[in-house]
Design an enzyme around this catalytic site. Structure first.
Site, PDB file in Angstrom:
ATOM      1  N   ASP A 104       0.812  -1.227   0.000  1.00 17.01           N
ATOM      2  CA  ASP A 104       0.000   0.000   0.000  1.00 17.01           C
ATOM      3  C   ASP A 104       0.840   1.269   0.000  1.00 17.01           C
ATOM      4  O   ASP A 104       0.608   2.182  -0.791  1.00 17.01           O
ATOM      5  CB  ASP A 104      -0.964   0.009   1.189  1.00 17.01           C
ATOM      6  CG  ASP A 104      -1.961  -1.140   1.100  1.00 17.01           C
ATOM      7  OD1 ASP A 104      -2.801  -1.120   0.186  1.00 17.01           O
ATOM      8  OD2 ASP A 104      -1.879  -2.065   1.921  1.00 17.01           O
TER       9      ASP A 104
ATOM     10  N   ARG B  66       2.783   5.149  17.139  1.00 14.91           N
ATOM     11  CA  ARG B  66       2.396   6.257  16.247  1.00 14.91           C
ATOM     12  C   ARG B  66       3.003   7.601  16.632  1.00 14.91           C
ATOM     13  O   ARG B  66       3.534   8.302  15.783  1.00 14.91           O
ATOM     14  CB  ARG B  66       0.858   6.355  16.140  1.00 14.91           C
ATOM     15  CG  ARG B  66       0.186   5.470  15.068  1.00 14.91           C
ATOM     16  CD  ARG B  66       0.888   4.234  14.790  1.00 14.91           C
ATOM     17  NE  ARG B  66       0.284   3.392  13.767  1.00 14.91           N
ATOM     18  CZ  ARG B  66       0.640   2.146  13.548  1.00 14.91           C
ATOM     19  NH1 ARG B  66       1.578   1.593  14.282  1.00 14.91           N
ATOM     20  NH2 ARG B  66       0.079   1.441  12.595  1.00 14.91           N
TER      21      ARG B  66
ATOM     22  N   ASP C  54      -5.494   4.597  14.203  1.00 16.57           N
ATOM     23  CA  ASP C  54      -4.150   5.046  13.856  1.00 16.57           C
ATOM     24  C   ASP C  54      -4.147   6.361  13.074  1.00 16.57           C
ATOM     25  O   ASP C  54      -3.281   7.205  13.275  1.00 16.57           O
ATOM     26  CB  ASP C  54      -3.399   3.945  13.101  1.00 16.57           C
ATOM     27  CG  ASP C  54      -3.031   2.775  14.021  1.00 16.57           C
ATOM     28  OD1 ASP C  54      -2.790   3.035  15.207  1.00 16.57           O
ATOM     29  OD2 ASP C  54      -3.002   1.628  13.549  1.00 16.57           O
TER      30      ASP C  54
ATOM     31  N   SER D  24      -4.723  -7.830   8.720  1.00 16.77           N
ATOM     32  CA  SER D  24      -4.025  -6.558   8.838  1.00 16.77           C
ATOM     33  C   SER D  24      -3.191  -6.647  10.107  1.00 16.77           C
ATOM     34  O   SER D  24      -3.712  -6.866  11.195  1.00 16.77           O
ATOM     35  CB  SER D  24      -5.031  -5.411   8.942  1.00 16.77           C
ATOM     36  OG  SER D  24      -4.365  -4.242   9.380  1.00 16.77           O
TER      37      SER D  24
HETATM   38  N1  ARG Z   1      -6.701  -1.761  17.396  1.00 20.34           N
HETATM   39  C1  ARG Z   1      -5.353  -1.574  17.784  1.00 20.34           C
HETATM   40  C2  ARG Z   1      -5.110  -0.139  18.143  1.00 20.34           C
HETATM   41  O1  ARG Z   1      -5.904   0.670  17.840  1.00 20.34           O
HETATM   42  C3  ARG Z   1      -4.388  -2.089  16.775  1.00 20.34           C
HETATM   43  C4  ARG Z   1      -4.322  -1.351  15.500  1.00 20.34           C
HETATM   44  C5  ARG Z   1      -3.431  -2.064  14.559  1.00 20.34           C
HETATM   45  N2  ARG Z   1      -3.230  -1.342  13.351  1.00 20.34           N
HETATM   46  C6  ARG Z   1      -3.231  -1.922  12.162  1.00 20.34           C
HETATM   47  N3  ARG Z   1      -3.019  -1.155  11.156  1.00 20.34           N
HETATM   48  N4  ARG Z   1      -3.431  -3.190  11.983  1.00 20.34           N
HETATM   49  O2  ARG Z   1      -4.125   0.212  18.727  1.00 20.34           O
END
Ligand code: ARG
Length: 412
Positions: A17, A98, A127, A178
């Site tokens: 991506d 992040r 995110d 993912s």
């Molecule tokens: N739900 C988790 C969080 O908000 C994990 C997010 C994982 N991100 C991803 N792009 N798969 O921290």
């Protein structure tokens, strides 16, 4: 200086991506793309390989940073001191990385004269919020763009684009999940996991072995200084080494697998699988050392602060005033959180079996029921009399009003 194109710094993972996003952003917006890859201990490819791929995909510059130590020191350790668990269980894996990635994006933006920051998040997750809110706190002048969300860069479009432009990236291998991972843990979502009745299959896991058939129990002694692990089994470790070693040892015992339906910031409930063997074992050890070394009232209050801290970090508030102020509180609570915790790692559990600390508040002579008892039990009588006074007055009033505790079984 001559006119040059606007530049955007892209949070680049090296995957399909974001590889396509390099050309896609340029095509859709006319901006040049600077790729930024940050190593937070996600494993996988070498940073130099990722840098070259970014350039091969059309980036004008590539910025790569080994931020593993920084991540462990400045992000994982505060989370450990806060016993950071969202909804009491999720060790904030992605939420911690992040803000650090954004720091590097801003650094790269300044270095290469970019006006905009781009990331590969969709419009449904946490995110995107973490990237953009962190950016607002650090560099409010920078704009954001999310090609998947804002420029219709779907998976199919990405595959077509990569094939058409012969990008040096695999487009055939279909990952059903993912995944986001770093040294603090691993998050797995989507695919068949979206049916919340479906149990996770073996292929979901990577940081942990199946706890059903564990190897022999593994005993470990973790030494903390002011809330931070400084030695394991007597060998000095850095924060990064502590997390890595515990990932390995607790992972081998299948510790830290989490299957949860969680409340996202955007209001959606989502099913997530996590594995965070090191984080889960270290938090368990740290919590127990706090039990030994933190005064009761402070410890009780801190549990609430820990919960709030975790919500703030989950909710993209890493650089917010409240989170910063709670950090100062938490830091203060760690003054005496020093000493050793012994744990047995086995079959999916990290069980504390011993504690030892020079700053312990545990007083054997006060606690003991054997000889050596220094606690004067006669004081308890008067203490209870006064302590129970308000409840006693209220109960007497209930009786006067006919609302006393009912002992008659047939009354209702
Ligand atoms: N739900 C988790 C969080 O908000 C994990 C997010 C994982 N991100 C991803 N792009 N798969 O921290």
């Amino acid at each position: 200086m001559s006119e040059h194109k606007d530049r955007v710094v892209l949070a680049y993972s090296g995957g399909l991506d974001t590889s396509v996003a390099i050309g896609w952003i340029e095509q859709q917006t006319g901006m040049e793309v600077v790729a930024v890859a940050v190593d937070v201990g996600q494993g996988g490819e070498d940073l130099e390989v990722i840098r070259q791929r970014a350039l091969d995909c059309g980036a004008v510059e590539a910025y790569v940073a080994d931020a593993k130590e920084e991540f462990a020191f400045d992000y994982c350790m505060p989370a450990l001191k806060a016993n950071g668990l969202y909804q009491g269980r999720y060790p904030l894996v992605s939420a911690l990385s992040r803000p650090l990635i954004v720091k590097h994006l801003v650094r790269a933006a300044r270095q290469f004269g970019a006006t905009t920051v781009a990331h590969g998040c969709t419009g449904k997750g946490n995110d995107q919020v973490r990237f953009e809110v962190s950016l607002t706190s650090m560099a409010p002048d920078l704009k954001t763009i999310a090609p998947v969300r804002d420029l219709a860069l779907t998976r199919d479009v990405a595959i077509d684009y990569a094939n058409k432009h012969n990008l040096p990236i695999e487009t055939t291998k279909h990952n059903p999940f993912s995944i986001d991972q770093n040294v603090w843990g691993r998050a797995i979502e989507t695919g068949f996991l979206e049916d919340i009745w479906n149990a996770p299959t073996k292929d979901v896991y990577n940081y942990t072995d199946d706890p059903t058939y564990p190897p022999l129990p593994d005993e470990v002694v973790i030494t903390f200084e002011q809330g931070v692990p400084v030695a394991i089994d007597g060998r000095a470790v850095t924060p990064l080494e502590a997390v890595q070693e515990m990932n390995r040892r607790a992972g081998a015992q299948g510790i830290g697998r989490i299957d949860i339906v969680e409340d996202r910031l955007v209001g959606i409930k989502s099913r997530e699988i996590y594995e965070a063997p090191g984080a889960v074992a270290l938090i368990a050890a740290h919590q127990e050392l706090e039990n030994v070394t933190v005064e009761r009232e402070l410890a009780r209050y801190k549990r609430r602060v820990d919960e709030r801290w975790s919500e703030l970090v989950y909710d993209a508030q890493w650089y917010s005033p409240l989170k910063n102020a709670l950090d100062a509180f938490i830091e203060n609570t760690q003054t005496y959180v020093s000493g050793d915790i012994r744990m047995t790692l086995h079959g999916g559990r990290a069980t504390v079996t011993g504690r030892r600390s020079d700053s312990s508040l545990y007083d054997f002579n006060l606690a003991t029921y054997e000889t050596g008892d220094t606690f004067d039990q006669s004081h308890s009588r008067g203490f209870i009399e006064i302590y129970g006074m308000s409840a006693k007055l209220a109960a007497a009033r209930d009786v006067r009003f006919g609302r006393g505790v009912n002992f008659d079984e047939d009354a209702h």
